[in-house]
Design a protein around this motif. Structure first.
Motif, PDB file in Angstrom:
ATOM      1  N   MET A  37      38.913  23.933  59.271  1.00  0.00           N
ATOM      2  CA  MET A  37      40.252  23.977  58.677  1.00  0.00           C
ATOM      3  C   MET A  37      40.495  25.279  57.919  1.00  0.00           C
ATOM      4  N   VAL A  38      39.432  25.866  57.394  1.00  0.00           N
ATOM      5  CA  VAL A  38      39.572  27.059  56.560  1.00  0.00           C
ATOM      6  C   VAL A  38      38.864  28.274  57.148  1.00  0.00           C
ATOM      7  N   CYS A  39      38.399  28.157  58.377  1.00  0.00           N
ATOM      8  CA  CYS A  39      37.681  29.241  59.034  1.00  0.00           C
ATOM      9  C   CYS A  39      38.638  30.357  59.412  1.00  0.00           C
ATOM     10  N   VAL A  40      38.301  31.562  59.013  1.00  0.00           N
ATOM     11  CA  VAL A  40      39.153  32.726  59.263  1.00  0.00           C
ATOM     12  C   VAL A  40      39.420  32.901  60.760  1.00  0.00           C
ATOM     13  N   ASN A  41      38.364  32.814  61.576  1.00  0.00           N
ATOM     14  CA  ASN A  41      38.540  32.994  63.023  1.00  0.00           C
ATOM     15  C   ASN A  41      39.550  32.005  63.597  1.00  0.00           C
ATOM     16  N   ASN A  42      39.435  30.752  63.214  1.00  0.00           N
ATOM     17  CA  ASN A  42      40.322  29.725  63.757  1.00  0.00           C
ATOM     18  C   ASN A  42      41.756  29.914  63.283  1.00  0.00           C
ATOM     19  N   ILE A  43      41.915  30.281  62.034  1.00  0.00           N
ATOM     20  CA  ILE A  43      43.266  30.476  61.498  1.00  0.00           C
ATOM     21  C   ILE A  43      43.933  31.685  62.143  1.00  0.00           C
ATOM     22  N   VAL A  44      43.180  32.762  62.312  1.00  0.00           N
ATOM     23  CA  VAL A  44      43.736  33.945  62.983  1.00  0.00           C
ATOM     24  C   VAL A  44      44.107  33.596  64.421  1.00  0.00           C
ATOM     25  N   SER A  45      43.241  32.875  65.113  1.00  0.00           N
ATOM     26  CA  SER A  45      43.530  32.480  66.496  1.00  0.00           C
ATOM     27  C   SER A  45      44.759  31.582  66.566  1.00  0.00           C
TER      28      SER A  45
END
Length: 182
Positions: A129-137
């Protein structure tokens, strides 16, 4: 590769498709590469793989965390999963990386290993939920580039609530003496 002849793609179309594909997966591939390297480093640092006779880094960390937190480790267990996913970008890498640590800490403290490992898995899911990679993606996919910081800040509170619920439910089972493999 099968799509190229199937769609009768021209050379420029193939080149553009490959360029787009690599630009989309490049960041994730780099993070995954370093995550896997870190997992291997931690796993291969044990006495079986070195001449020092020392425990692996994960076992040393597990012992230190167990000694530091004692039975309050049930509060820390899901947070370790969150940190693993936040750093690596993947719940899978988080679990691969820290399951040995969680298992060893649970054994040292006499806690049910399955429930502590369940906390690790849940923490890894929360960390997404707070992972930079996932949020950017997600922002790139949805066309909301520039909203990453706001999205991450808005996800921190649900992540902490989820972690608290995990501690209340699974920690409650642990404190009640429930052990699914006993």
């Amino acid at each position: 590769l099968l799509i190229i002849p199937l769609h009768k793609m021209k050379g420029e179309q193939v080149k553009a498709a490959w360029k787009t594909t690599f630009s989309m997966v490049g960041g994730a591939a780099i993070a995954l590469l370093f995550g896997i390297a870190m997992v291997q480093l931690f796993k291969m640092s044990g006495a079986k793989f070195n001449n020092s006779g020392m425990d692996s880094m994960l076992i040393v960390m597990a012992n230190g965390l167990a000694d530091l937190f004692g039975k309050a480790y049930i509060i820390v267990a899901p947070i370790i999963g969150v940190i693993g996913a936040f750093i690596s970008g993947s719940a899978t890498v988080s679990c691969t990386l820290f399951s040995t640590l969680q298992y060893a800490a649970a054994l040292r403290l006499g806690l049910p290993t399955m429930l502590i490992l369940a906390m690790q898995v849940m923490g890894g899911a929360m960390g997404n939920m707070v992972c930079v990679n996932n949020i950017v993606s997600a922002c790139a996919t949805c066309g909301t580039i520039g909203a990453e910081g706001r999205l991450m800040r808005s996800n921190v509170v649900p992540c902490l609530i989820y972690a608290a619920l995990t501690v209340l439910i699974l920690g409650g089972l642990i404190l009640a003496g429930f052990n699914p493999i006993a």
